[in-house]
Design a protein around this motif. Structure first.
Motif, PDB file in Angstrom:
ATOM      1  N   ASN A  63       0.834  -1.210   0.000  1.00 23.62           N
ATOM      2  CA  ASN A  63       0.000   0.000   0.000  1.00 23.62           C
ATOM      3  C   ASN A  63       0.863   1.254   0.000  1.00 23.62           C
ATOM      4  O   ASN A  63       0.632   2.196  -0.767  1.00 23.62           O
ATOM      5  N   ILE A  64       1.864   1.273   0.888  1.00 25.94           N
ATOM      6  CA  ILE A  64       2.743   2.433   1.006  1.00 25.94           C
ATOM      7  C   ILE A  64       3.548   2.638  -0.271  1.00 25.94           C
ATOM      8  O   ILE A  64       3.712   3.773  -0.752  1.00 25.94           O
ATOM      9  N   ALA A  65       4.060   1.542  -0.845  1.00 28.82           N
ATOM     10  CA  ALA A  65       4.847   1.649  -2.073  1.00 28.82           C
ATOM     11  C   ALA A  65       4.026   2.243  -3.211  1.00 28.82           C
ATOM     12  O   ALA A  65       4.488   3.132  -3.938  1.00 28.82           O
ATOM     13  N   TRP A  66       2.795   1.748  -3.371  1.00 28.42           N
ATOM     14  CA  TRP A  66       1.916   2.295  -4.410  1.00 28.42           C
ATOM     15  C   TRP A  66       1.586   3.756  -4.136  1.00 28.42           C
ATOM     16  O   TRP A  66       1.562   4.591  -5.053  1.00 28.42           O
ATOM     17  N   HIS A  67       1.314   4.082  -2.878  1.00 24.46           N
ATOM     18  CA  HIS A  67       0.934   5.444  -2.511  1.00 24.46           C
ATOM     19  C   HIS A  67       2.054   6.425  -2.857  1.00 24.46           C
ATOM     20  O   HIS A  67       1.804   7.496  -3.421  1.00 24.46           O
ATOM     21  N   LEU A  68       3.281   6.066  -2.529  1.00 26.54           N
ATOM     22  CA  LEU A  68       4.407   6.951  -2.792  1.00 26.54           C
ATOM     23  C   LEU A  68       4.702   7.043  -4.290  1.00 26.54           C
ATOM     24  O   LEU A  68       5.022   8.128  -4.801  1.00 26.54           O
ATOM     25  N   ALA A  69       4.591   5.916  -4.998  1.00 21.79           N
ATOM     26  CA  ALA A  69       4.851   5.932  -6.437  1.00 21.79           C
ATOM     27  C   ALA A  69       3.851   6.821  -7.175  1.00 21.79           C
ATOM     28  O   ALA A  69       4.226   7.655  -8.013  1.00 21.79           O
ATOM     29  N   VAL A  70       2.566   6.639  -6.864  1.00 20.12           N
ATOM     30  CA  VAL A  70       1.538   7.440  -7.527  1.00 20.12           C
ATOM     31  C   VAL A  70       1.613   8.889  -7.081  1.00 20.12           C
ATOM     32  O   VAL A  70       1.278   9.802  -7.838  1.00 20.12           O
ATOM     33  N   MET A  71       2.084   9.116  -5.848  1.00 19.49           N
ATOM     34  CA  MET A  71       2.222  10.484  -5.343  1.00 19.49           C
ATOM     35  C   MET A  71       3.117  11.320  -6.243  1.00 19.49           C
ATOM     36  O   MET A  71       2.820  12.481  -6.534  1.00 19.49           O
ATOM     37  N   TRP A  72       4.223  10.731  -6.718  1.00 17.84           N
ATOM     38  CA  TRP A  72       5.142  11.480  -7.575  1.00 17.84           C
ATOM     39  C   TRP A  72       4.511  11.798  -8.924  1.00 17.84           C
ATOM     40  O   TRP A  72       4.722  12.882  -9.486  1.00 17.84           O
ATOM     41  N   LEU A  73       3.732  10.867  -9.457  1.00 18.55           N
ATOM     42  CA  LEU A  73       3.011  11.130 -10.704  1.00 18.55           C
ATOM     43  C   LEU A  73       2.021  12.269 -10.513  1.00 18.55           C
ATOM     44  O   LEU A  73       1.938  13.194 -11.337  1.00 18.55           O
ATOM     45  N   LEU A  74       1.270  12.221  -9.421  1.00 21.29           N
ATOM     46  CA  LEU A  74       0.284  13.262  -9.139  1.00 21.29           C
ATOM     47  C   LEU A  74       0.958  14.609  -8.910  1.00 21.29           C
ATOM     48  O   LEU A  74       0.482  15.642  -9.393  1.00 21.29           O
ATOM     49  N   ALA A  75       2.085  14.612  -8.194  1.00 21.85           N
ATOM     50  CA  ALA A  75       2.793  15.860  -7.905  1.00 21.85           C
ATOM     51  C   ALA A  75       3.335  16.483  -9.188  1.00 21.85           C
ATOM     52  O   ALA A  75       3.223  17.707  -9.394  1.00 21.85           O
ATOM     53  N   ALA A  76       3.921  15.668 -10.070  1.00 21.69           N
ATOM     54  CA  ALA A  76       4.456  16.186 -11.328  1.00 21.69           C
ATOM     55  C   ALA A  76       3.337  16.734 -12.204  1.00 21.69           C
ATOM     56  O   ALA A  76       3.474  17.801 -12.827  1.00 21.69           O
ATOM     57  N   ASN A  77       2.228  16.024 -12.260  1.00 17.57           N
ATOM     58  CA  ASN A  77       1.083  16.463 -13.048  1.00 17.57           C
ATOM     59  C   ASN A  77       0.515  17.770 -12.499  1.00 17.57           C
ATOM     60  O   ASN A  77       0.194  18.693 -13.260  1.00 17.57           O
ATOM     61  N   ALA A  78       0.406  17.859 -11.175  1.00 21.16           N
ATOM     62  CA  ALA A  78      -0.129  19.068 -10.550  1.00 21.16           C
ATOM     63  C   ALA A  78       0.790  20.260 -10.784  1.00 21.16           C
ATOM     64  O   ALA A  78       0.325  21.376 -11.049  1.00 21.16           O
ATOM     65  N   LEU A  79       2.111  20.038 -10.689  1.00 21.79           N
ATOM     66  CA  LEU A  79       3.060  21.131 -10.906  1.00 21.79           C
ATOM     67  C   LEU A  79       2.964  21.654 -12.329  1.00 21.79           C
ATOM     68  O   LEU A  79       2.941  22.868 -12.557  1.00 21.79           O
ATOM     69  N   PHE A  80       2.888  20.735 -13.297  1.00 23.16           N
ATOM     70  CA  PHE A  80       2.750  21.148 -14.695  1.00 23.16           C
ATOM     71  C   PHE A  80       1.457  21.940 -14.902  1.00 23.16           C
ATOM     72  O   PHE A  80       1.454  22.991 -15.552  1.00 23.16           O
ATOM     73  N   TYR A  81       0.358  21.436 -14.330  1.00 22.95           N
ATOM     74  CA  TYR A  81      -0.939  22.097 -14.505  1.00 22.95           C
ATOM     75  C   TYR A  81      -0.941  23.493 -13.886  1.00 22.95           C
ATOM     76  O   TYR A  81      -1.429  24.456 -14.500  1.00 22.95           O
ATOM     77  N   ILE A  82      -0.390  23.617 -12.698  1.00 19.06           N
ATOM     78  CA  ILE A  82      -0.379  24.911 -12.019  1.00 19.06           C
ATOM     79  C   ILE A  82       0.465  25.921 -12.789  1.00 19.06           C
ATOM     80  O   ILE A  82       0.056  27.074 -12.995  1.00 19.06           O
ATOM     81  N   LEU A  83       1.659  25.503 -13.225  1.00 17.89           N
ATOM     82  CA  LEU A  83       2.531  26.415 -13.974  1.00 17.89           C
ATOM     83  C   LEU A  83       1.897  26.819 -15.298  1.00 17.89           C
ATOM     84  O   LEU A  83       1.884  28.006 -15.660  1.00 17.89           O
ATOM     85  N   TRP A  84       1.345  25.841 -16.009  1.00 16.21           N
ATOM     86  CA  TRP A  84       0.708  26.158 -17.285  1.00 16.21           C
ATOM     87  C   TRP A  84      -0.498  27.071 -17.079  1.00 16.21           C
ATOM     88  O   TRP A  84      -0.696  28.035 -17.835  1.00 16.21           O
ATOM     89  N   SER A  85      -1.320  26.769 -16.082  1.00 15.44           N
ATOM     90  CA  SER A  85      -2.527  27.566 -15.831  1.00 15.44           C
ATOM     91  C   SER A  85      -2.176  28.994 -15.447  1.00 15.44           C
ATOM     92  O   SER A  85      -2.870  29.941 -15.842  1.00 15.44           O
TER      93      SER A  85
END
Length: 213
Positions: A63-85
């Motif tokens: 559970n923890i491994a999946w949570h941390l792995a997906v966290m980085w995907l979500l963080a990168a996606n959010a950073l791109f979206y915020i900067l672009w927006s």
């Protein structure tokens, strides 16, 4: 002379960065929620747990491994979206302005089925919801860091009032995001053309239709 009908043209309701970030967010949030439920089950803060078949990872370590792995995907996606927006003016153009009065007016219209929907234009309720889910995202990030690394981020833990309070904040922020998703899905079911627009970016409409819509 008889006027000629307006030619059809492609109008992009949602630009490609919005669409890509939207679908990445969907997959990432599913992974975050399911793995998060598994982590919660290991040490529940309420008198219930989530069914094992709705979790991701199989056991606490997974559970923890999946949570941390997906966290980085979500963080990168959010950073791109915020900067672009920010640099494209998406935030300013689509999410602002709104006021308590406009939110109340559009809420009443929605409840009485009198709220018109215009593709590419957000009403006040939508603006409030999208702005609110961004705030919830910040709370999830900060409370999640406090839970993940309470020693390294002891200052954040202190701001939340302690490790246990940070867990409650994280849980309720996640619940708020899930509520947003449920409302969002219901709105899509009520106005199916919004789903198509998020897939294709828009539809072929005439110049006259563009003025009305």
């Amino acid at each position: 002379m008889k006027p000629q009908p307006s030619p059809l043209r492609k109008r992009r309701v949602h630009s490609w960065p919005v669409r890509i970030c939207h679908w990445i967010n969907l997959l990432a949030m599913i992974g975050m929620v399911m793995s998060g439920w598994g982590i919660y089950n290991a040490d529940p803060i309420f008198a219930f747990t989530f069914p094992q078949n709705t979790t991701l990872g199989g056991w606490l370590g997974g559970n923890i491994a999946w949570h941390l792995a997906v966290m980085w995907l979500l963080a990168a996606n959010a950073l791109f979206y915020i900067l672009w927006s920010f640099f494209s003016g998406h935030f300013r153009r689509d999410f602002l302005p709104f006021s308590p009065g406009s939110v109340w007016r559009d809420t009443v219209r929605a409840l009485t089925f009198k709220l018109p929907h215009k593709l590419g234009q957000y009403n006040a309720v939508q603006k409030l919801m999208y702005s609110g889910v961004l705030v919830l995202g910040v709370l999830l990030l900060l409370s999640g860091l406090s839970i993940w690394k309470p020693v390294q981020f002891s200052g954040l833990v202190w701001l939340f009032g302690g490790f246990d309070i940070a867990r409650y904040v994280h849980f309720f922020a996640m619940s708020g995001v899930m509520l947003f998703v449920i409302i969002h899905v219901l709105m899509v079911l009520l106005v199916p053309k919004t789903f198509v627009a998020m897939l294709t970016g828009g539809k072929k409409i005439s110049t006259e239709e563009s003025a009305d819509e």
